[in-house]
Design an enzyme around this catalytic site. Structure first.
Site, mmCIF file in Angstrom:
data_model
loop_
_atom_site.group_PDB
_atom_site.id
_atom_site.type_symbol
_atom_site.label_atom_id
_atom_site.label_comp_id
_atom_site.label_asym_id
_atom_site.label_seq_id
_atom_site.Cartn_x
_atom_site.Cartn_y
_atom_site.Cartn_z
ATOM 1 C CG HIS A 10 -1.988 -0.999 1.044
ATOM 2 N ND1 HIS A 10 -2.870 -1.125 0.226
ATOM 3 C CD2 HIS A 10 -2.190 -2.169 2.226
ATOM 4 C CE1 HIS A 10 -3.698 -2.291 0.438
ATOM 5 N NE2 HIS A 10 -3.142 -3.105 1.637
ATOM 6 C CG ASP A 67 -2.709 -8.302 0.635
ATOM 7 O OD1 ASP A 67 -1.846 -8.873 1.517
ATOM 8 O OD2 ASP A 67 -3.687 -7.716 0.628
ATOM 9 C CG ASP A 86 -4.986 -10.184 3.115
ATOM 10 O OD1 ASP A 86 -4.259 -10.658 2.188
ATOM 11 O OD2 ASP A 86 -4.660 -8.745 3.491
ATOM 12 C CG HIS A 124 -6.485 -5.441 1.454
ATOM 13 N ND1 HIS A 124 -5.686 -6.195 2.351
ATOM 14 C CD2 HIS A 124 -7.598 -4.729 2.051
ATOM 15 C CE1 HIS A 124 -6.558 -6.046 3.283
ATOM 16 N NE2 HIS A 124 -7.570 -5.541 3.197
HETATM 17 N N1 Q9C Z 1 -10.830 -3.341 10.036
HETATM 18 C C1 Q9C Z 1 -2.462 -5.318 4.073
HETATM 19 O O1 Q9C Z 1 -3.132 -6.410 3.979
HETATM 20 N N2 Q9C Z 1 -8.117 -1.585 6.902
HETATM 21 N N3 Q9C Z 1 -3.121 -4.193 4.477
HETATM 22 C C2 Q9C Z 1 -8.196 -2.240 7.739
HETATM 23 C C3 Q9C Z 1 -9.805 -3.344 9.501
HETATM 24 C C4 Q9C Z 1 -6.861 -1.526 6.189
HETATM 25 C C5 Q9C Z 1 -4.357 -4.264 4.907
HETATM 26 C C6 Q9C Z 1 -9.775 -2.300 8.602
HETATM 27 C C7 Q9C Z 1 -6.332 -2.501 5.688
HETATM 28 C C8 Q9C Z 1 -4.892 -2.724 5.407
HETATM 29 C C9 Q9C Z 1 -0.866 -5.214 3.706
HETATM 30 ZN ZN ZN Z 2 -3.886 -7.209 2.410
#
Ligand code: Q9C
Ligand code: ZN
Length: 372
Positions: A171, A207, A296, A209
């Site tokens: 990110h 990933d 994830d 995301h």
């Molecule tokens: N309720 C990576 O997987 N939002 N980053 C989280 C949690 C941020 C994920 C919300 C997610 C970032 C590297």
């Molecule tokens: Zn992620």
């Protein structure tokens, strides 16, 4: 397979993050990397080594030096302000509409980095999901060294090597941190490979995301192809990038491929997407793939909504290696701690063409169910 790890990540000691203004137990915790390390050690087929120091130049090859300096001093600046916060997140973010009607030249001339840490964190940060603590900078620098040492192994002849990077990186953009990420380990690795070999490089981001930072860094570059499979940003973080019509610009036009998936995506959905992604990678020349590896996507992940099971990681690892390209595999996200080690073991064994038998003692059985 050789695996690069360092306990330096432990200094990024995160227990709380903020989600929509409320403190919640952190997702991106030290235990994640320790679970993966222990599972790979128990497997017996992985040789661990520590990272070697690569210095700051490979970082500023993709990041703004101002971001590096901010991350280096952010904690001491916060302490100097004596706010007594356990971690740093921003007070104000410069929403683009704050400058509506101003010319880009006026914005460039008038808007500058504030002096207070609470403002600086907004200037350089994307969101409140990347709490910064005393040991964050050192851990983030070490994660870059892990990535670059993994590159060294592959450029030295290994077919595949694994970097257990923590904190993750995808990110983080040229001039921005966020989403649990500080330096973009995969982008730094890809840039180092381009510079060392003169070859084109592909990045496969699996990933959950979208890797907005990696996309941004290579958006107008013709020498790095970014291919990502992720949750549709209509419903998932990072919300503002990751759609299928983002294809790159200039020399990078056609070098960016986003494959957004629906909620509940199954192993079958995922393998179809993986085949598309690998096909796109093979359409461009090159001999190395940098993999941004996240778990994830797992059915039980607390912040994802896919329905993948461990077997699909073994198969995606297998198909990725079957491209015949050499693999620099770098850890990104994945927050269901009981399954992380097994999922990593499955993916990496697949990438080596080895079979996979779950080890009940390292994860399966702890929660009693395997999603899907
Ligand atoms: N309720 C990576 O997987 N939002 N980053 C989280 C949690 C941020 C994920 C919300 C997610 C970032 C590297
Ligand atoms: Zn992620």
């Amino acid at each position: 397979m050789q695996a690069v790890y360092t306990p330096a990540h432990l200094a990024h000691d995160i227990t709380v993050e903020t989600f929509m203004g409320v403190p919640i137990p952190a997702n991106e915790v030290a235990e994640r990397a320790e679970k993966i390390r222990m599972a790979l050690e128990a497997d017996g087929g992985f040789d661990f080594l520590g990272p070697s120091e690569h210095g700051e130049d490979p970082i500023t090859a993709v990041h703004d030096p101002g971001l590096v300096r901010f991350l280096e001093v952010a904690w001491s600046e916060l302490r100097r302000q004596a706010l007594g916060r356990p971690f740093l997140t921003a007070d104000t973010y410069p929403n683009r509409n704050m400058f509506e009607g101003m010319s880009p030249e006026a914005v460039a001339a008038l808007v500058r980095e504030p002096q207070q840490a609470a403002g600086r964190a907004g200037y350089w940060g994307l969101d409140s999901a990347a709490p910064l603590v005393a040991g964050t900078y050192g851990a983030a620098r070490a994660a870059v060294d892990v990535a670059l040492t993994t590159v060294d192994l592959v450029l030295g002849g290994a077919r595949a090597a694994y970097g257990l990077c923590r904190p993750p990186g995808h990110h983080s953009a040229r001039s921005m941190y966020g989403g649990y990420c500080f330096f973009n380990n995969a982008a730094i690795a890809a840039e180092a490979i381009v510079r060392a070999t003169g070859e084109r490089v592909a990045i496969l981001d699996v990933d959950y995301h979208h890797g907005n930072g990696t996309q941004q860094i290579f958006w107008n570059r013709g020498d790095v192809r970014y291919v990502s499979i992720h949750a549709d940003p209509d419903r998932a973080y990072p919300y503002f990038l990751g759609r299928a019509d983002e294809v790159g610009e200039g020399a990078g036009r056609g070098e960016n491929l986003n494959i957004p998936l629906r909620g509940g995506a199954t192993n079958e959905d995922y393998l179809a997407a993986a085949d598309r992604a690998l096909e796109a990678i093979l359409e461009a020349p090159g001999s190395v793939i940098v993999v941004s590896l996240g778990f994830d996507t797992y059915g039980l992940d607390p912040i994802g909504d896919f329905a993948l099971t461990t077997e699909v990681y073994h198969e995606v690892g297998r198909r990725t290696a079957a491209t015949g390209r050499r693999l620099v595999v770098l850890q990104e996200g994945g927050y269901h701690r009981p399954s992380l080690g097994e999922n990593a073991r499955a993916w990496l064994r697949g990438a080596e063409g080895r079979d996979f038998d779950p080890l009940p003692s390292t994860g399966f059985g702890e929660h009693g169910v395997v999603a899907g």
